[in-house]
Enzyme design. Structure first.
Site, short mmCIF file in Angstrom:
data_model
loop_
_atom_site.label_atom_id
_atom_site.label_comp_id
_atom_site.label_asym_id
_atom_site.label_seq_id
_atom_site.Cartn_x
_atom_site.Cartn_y
_atom_site.Cartn_z
CB CYS A 3 53.47 -4.61 69.47
SG CYS A 3 52.87 -4.16 69.37
CB CYS B 36 46.20 -3.73 70.48
SG CYS B 36 45.90 -4.18 68.08
CB CYS C 272 49.43 -9.76 67.56
SG CYS C 272 49.62 -9.11 66.68
CB CYS D 12 50.96 -3.08 62.93
SG CYS D 12 49.89 -4.26 62.76
CD GLN E 95 43.55 -16.17 51.38
OE1 GLN E 95 43.35 -15.47 52.42
NE2 GLN E 95 42.69 -17.10 51.72
CE1 TYR F 98 29.63 -20.00 50.12
CE2 TYR F 98 31.09 -22.13 50.09
CZ TYR F 98 29.88 -21.29 50.46
OH TYR F 98 28.96 -21.85 50.75
CD GLU G 105 31.97 -14.68 45.90
OE1 GLU G 105 31.09 -13.53 46.61
OE2 GLU G 105 32.50 -14.89 46.44
CG ASP H 165 38.48 -20.10 50.35
OD1 ASP H 165 38.48 -19.71 51.47
OD2 ASP H 165 39.46 -19.39 50.15
CB CYS I 49 39.73 -19.11 56.80
SG CYS I 49 37.89 -18.35 56.76
#
Length: 431
Positions: free
Chosen positions: A58, A64, A67, A143, A267, A296, A317, A362, A389
């Site tokens: 890239c 940027c 990443c 990208c 996702q 969640y 939720e 989650d 996550c």
């Protein structure tokens, strides 16, 4: 000045001799240190390269910051992520089985949700990505982690806005219109939702632009306008107007279909999402007599998948928009044994008056609150499947839950290739 990397902190900070800290230098590598303000080591600075280093493809990688790992071979990325999860657990004295990380078959061009921000360059509107930690947009439309068709649609949209002389919004001068565009792609149906984010209601020739874009890209099924009336760093606010199509697209996992709007939580990597949910449901070992609680629960993705196995699913939720999507998805799939509750998760759990066999949670990167976890331990579900996550907050939460629960195993999942983020699925069993 020559420096050598001794180790990495949190996978991204290179700790060198003399305790100097830089970015993008791998353990064992030596490099010429160029006194850059951001202490970034470029490929051209390397004297002695690691066998785990790969060529950066890239052209804006060093500017940027989107990443973290384009300079690292994919095999090494997987090892680093698996070790990161294991190391956090070991340091917190969490004894468990570590399953092999679930690798991605598509470590580039996997993102099916794409946000490009507008700027002006040489008198023309350009789309690009924010430079890390700044409000500066780098014009760039290719990208390497975004879906390739999405990248092409953004280029076409850029050309159309310039054709109709529509300007990017300038936050300092408070002139112009276009702030961002957001694209969602359906993995199953391979079509797109486009959301154009504007400052104010005006969007001249909106229908013409949508029609011309659809002629160029028939896979664009719907176009909506998200309208801002205030200065904000949020991409999407509440006010929305449909320009073309229905305002949403559908996706599917197996036989279960889901409605996706611009604001739906879903996702971003569908290739790994399917593996993640399958692994989570396998770990849960849901029986036909089980009552499952999904907290969640978002738009009801895992709730509806679990409903195929359980006697009943209760899904909670707090986000009203996500809750409405979930109710729509239940009706769309004609599934009767799921009850969706909209409200504060902690309070809703306190109001439950029934036995829970399996809890699926989650949460966001912040993890679960202590109050929530204390309430869970009053409920005493037999099994907990915790999808995270952010391993750091998950490990914090596991320490609390381990008062009553045995941590059976942890399954890392590479959801976000080329970045330092790692997803993990943890199975807990009531002692």
């Amino acid at each position: 000045m020559e420096i050598k990397c001794l180790r990495l902190n949190d996978m991204t900070e290179s700790v060198c001799d003399s305790n100097m800290k830089v970015k993008y230098l791998l353990p064992g590598e030596t490099a010429h240190f160029v006194n850059r303000k951001n202490k970034i080591i470029h490929e051209t600075d390397i004297i002695s390269a690691s066998p785990n280093r790969t060529k950066v493809v890239c052209p804006i990688f060093y500017e940027c910051g989107g990443c973290d790992f384009l300079h690292i071979s994919y095999e090494e990325q997987l090892k680093m992520k698996a070790w990161h999860v294991r190391d956090l657990c070991i340091k917190s004295n969490i004894k468990t089985e570590f399953l092999p990380i679930i690798a991605s078959d598509k470590p580039r061009h996997y993102r099916h949700k794409v946000v490009a921000s507008a700027t002006e360059s040489k008198g023309k509107l350009r789309f690009g990505l924010y430079q890390e930690g700044t409000k500066h947009v780098i014009p760039f439309t290719n990208c390497f982690i975004q879906d390739q068709t999405a990248n092409k649609i953004i280029v076409s949209l850029e050309n159309l806005f310039n054709k109709y002389k529509i300007k990017a919004y300038d936050m300092d001068k408070k002139i112009g219109m276009i702030k961002h565009v957001l694209l969602r792609k359906s993995y199953h149906y391979q079509n797109f939702l486009l959301c154009i984010v504007t400052q104010g209601n005006l969007l001249p020739n909106a229908k013409k632009i949508a029609q011309e874009l659809v002629q160029l890209h028939p896979e664009v099924q719907t176009v909506v306008q998200n309208i801002h009336h205030k200065q904000t760093s949020f991409v999407l606010l509440d006010e929305e107007k449909i320009i073309y199509g229905s305002g949403y697209i559908l996706d599917a996992i197996g036989v279960i279909r889901f409605r996706l709007s611009a604001k739906s939580f879903y996702q971003v990597n569908p290739y790994q999402m399917i593996k993640l949910y399958q692994s989570a449901l396998d770990a849960a070992e849901i029986k036909p007599t089980d009552v499952v609680l999904d907290t969640y629960s978002g738009i009801g993705t895992i709730s509806l998948l679990a409903a195929k196995k359980a006697r009943e699913v209760i899904a909670i939720e707090s986000n009203a928009s996500a809750h409405l999507d979930a109710v729509f998805n239940r009706k769309l799939n004609q599934i009767q044994n799921v009850r969706f509750i909209q409200g504060d998760v902690e309070q809703a759990i306190l109001n439950l008056n029934q036995t829970i066999d399996v809890l699926i949670l989650d949460p966001t990167r912040d993890g679960a609150s202590e109050k929530f976890l204390e309430t869970v331990m009053l409920l005493k579900p037999k099994r907990i499947v915790y999808i995270s996550c952010e391993p750091k907050t998950q490990v914090r939460d596991l320490k609390l839950l381990s008062r009553l629960y045995q941590v059976k195993h942890i399954q890392p999942v590479d959801m976000f290739s080329q970045s330092a983020h790692v997803e993990s699925i943890t199975l807990l069993s009531l002692k």
